[in-house]
Design an enzyme around this catalytic site. Structure first.
Site, PDB file in Angstrom:
ATOM      1  CG  ASP A  74      -0.327  -0.054   2.624  1.00 12.63           C
ATOM      2  OD1 ASP A  74       0.784  -0.788   2.653  1.00 12.63           O
ATOM      3  OD2 ASP A  74      -0.734   0.811   3.495  1.00 12.63           O
ATOM      4  CD  GLU A 138       4.140   0.235   6.395  1.00 11.31           C
ATOM      5  OE1 GLU A 138       5.219   0.654   7.350  1.00 11.31           O
ATOM      6  OE2 GLU A 138       3.935   1.161   5.494  1.00 11.31           O
TER       7      GLU A 138
END
Length: 162
Positions: A74, A138
């Site tokens: 991400d 994350e």
């Protein structure tokens, strides 16, 4: 040392990942890109869990320990108007690649995948397994890593490179 053609594959795979928007909670397209790459190189094991984390592995020729290569997929959102280049282009100028997630962490994931491919294709003689964990969330609290830990994906891990 990577051959020139293998180096070009790292670049191509990295660009494929950069070209997919993958804001936290919206990583589905980059997961599909990683899955396509893993399938094209015939990883021994590929799995997308219910949260969107993708796990891929290669298995050695004898039982043994498990090494994990771990990275997140991400990125944080971007204001495209403030970029001088397309943040999802993966453009190369000189010896630099530009795009959202290039340094954190899509280039690292592309390199990890190629390292596993190299071992797999050369029929490396090793014990155990090597597993790639490409995690979601994350940037918003390391949710993917937490979920994979709860699901038991790291229970058998003896070493991890992040």
């Amino acid at each position: 040392m990577l051959s020139e053609s293998r180096f070009d594959e790292v670049i191509k795979n990295c660009q494929a990942l950069i070209r997919e928007k993958s804001y936290s909670g919206q990583e589905g397209d980059v997961v599909k890109a990683i899955e396509k790459i893993m399938k094209s190189y015939q990883f021994d094991d590929i799995h997308v869990d219910k949260y969107g984390n993708i796990i891929g592995g290669i298995i050695g020729n004898k039982p043994g320990k498990t090494l994990v290569l771990d990275g997140h997929i991400d990125t944080v959102p971007v204001n495209e108007e403030k970029w001088s280049r397309n943040p999802y282009g993966g453009d190369i100028e000189g010896d630099k690649m530009y795009g959202r997630g290039t340094c954190d962490m899509k280039s690292g994931l592309a390199a990890m995948v190629i390292a596993m491919i190299e071992l797999h294709e050369e029929g490396a003689d090793f014990r155990g397994r090597i597993r790639l964990l490409a995690t979601v969330g994350e940037e918003v609290g390391e949710l993917g890593s937490e979920q994979l830990t709860k699901e038991g994906y790291v229970d058998d891990v003896t070493s991890m490179i992040i």
